[in-house]
Design a protein around this motif. Sequence first.
Motif, short mmCIF file in Angstrom:
data_model
loop_
_atom_site.label_atom_id
_atom_site.label_comp_id
_atom_site.label_asym_id
_atom_site.label_seq_id
_atom_site.Cartn_x
_atom_site.Cartn_y
_atom_site.Cartn_z
N ILE A 246 31.49 2.40 -47.82
CA ILE A 246 30.46 2.08 -47.14
C ILE A 246 29.45 0.62 -46.71
CG2 ILE A 246 27.94 3.10 -46.06
CD1 ILE A 246 29.53 5.62 -47.16
N GLU A 250 28.21 -1.39 -44.22
CA GLU A 250 26.63 -1.90 -44.04
C GLU A 250 25.93 -3.54 -43.95
OE1 GLU A 250 24.15 -0.25 -43.46
OE2 GLU A 250 25.07 1.52 -43.11
N THR A 271 28.79 10.69 -43.14
CA THR A 271 28.05 9.75 -43.91
C THR A 271 28.97 8.67 -43.15
OG1 THR A 271 26.80 10.49 -45.47
CG2 THR A 271 27.58 8.72 -45.35
N LEU A 272 29.99 8.96 -44.06
CA LEU A 272 31.02 7.89 -43.23
C LEU A 272 31.12 7.78 -41.54
CD1 LEU A 272 33.39 5.64 -43.79
CD2 LEU A 272 35.26 7.07 -44.56
N HIS A 275 29.66 6.74 -39.09
CA HIS A 275 28.97 5.04 -38.89
C HIS A 275 28.95 4.55 -38.24
CE1 HIS A 275 28.23 1.28 -40.86
NE2 HIS A 275 28.12 1.63 -41.89
#
Length: 309
Positions: A246, A250, A271-272, A275
Amino acid sequence: MNQRILVTPRSLTAEPHPEVERLRDLGFEIVYSTAGAMPTEQELMTLVPDCVGWLAGVEPVTPKIIAVAEKLKVISRNGVGVDNLPIETLNQRGVQIMIAEGANSLGVAELTIGLIFSAMRSIPLADAGIKSGGWPRVRGMEVRGRTIGVIGCGAIGREVARMAIALGANVIAFDPARPNLDLPSASFSYAEVDEIVAQADILSLHCPLPRDGSALLTEERLALCKQGQVIINTARSKLIDEAALIDALEDGRVGAYATDVFDEEPPTSLTLAAHPRVIATSHIGGFTTESVERATRIAADNLLTALRA
């Protein structure tokens, strides 16, 4: 009373398959888990007692489940991965483990190539944008002339290497056995993992976990990757340190991550998966008509071989 066989792969419980049903014709009783759903530990503990055979999918199988499977003689996977099985416990109990060698390789390899194109051309982003009323245009990249790193040259990895070279890419690969894949030396070579991570435009994973169960792509290895690298994972989610991945997404070190595998399926945390640089599919690598047919036939034959020995 007929001997019982438990069947749990979602592709086979959603709709009974002739290769499974023929076991019934041969005198076995077929027990299905909940149709189209990943069975829970509690459901498996309820179903597995009195079963002598188990045609298993990717559902987690715990030692607690095996403890109540007192009559179990064989687990036959409709794929090749056994990470979901408690190998040591099964070995101690003398339960045979069988796999459908090579059955899913072409399906997974083709999905891998599809994910490469999806990432290089931002296909999901364009599709979602148009459907929401926009007209997104992201400049893409071509595969020809790119360097594709392939980690693991088993049945799937070697198919990916062949397809990638046919598309005009150069392939650098890692496999401890370094098998002869009969590929042109001008387009294919072996190297070590760190070298591949540092050089590849696209990195594709087709290997088991390291023996100690740790991640292959650690924070340290991801720091080596070529800026904007595309990573494809159709193998195992735990091959990559998720938190480090992650971070790399980013800051752009990883330009895109396309994956068919998650720690939990479906993932409870997005969360993953959600993305913007991630392309996610729902473990469909081997979920083609042809792969399901091959895998089911082999898995059923393996059960018969073990139970009639």
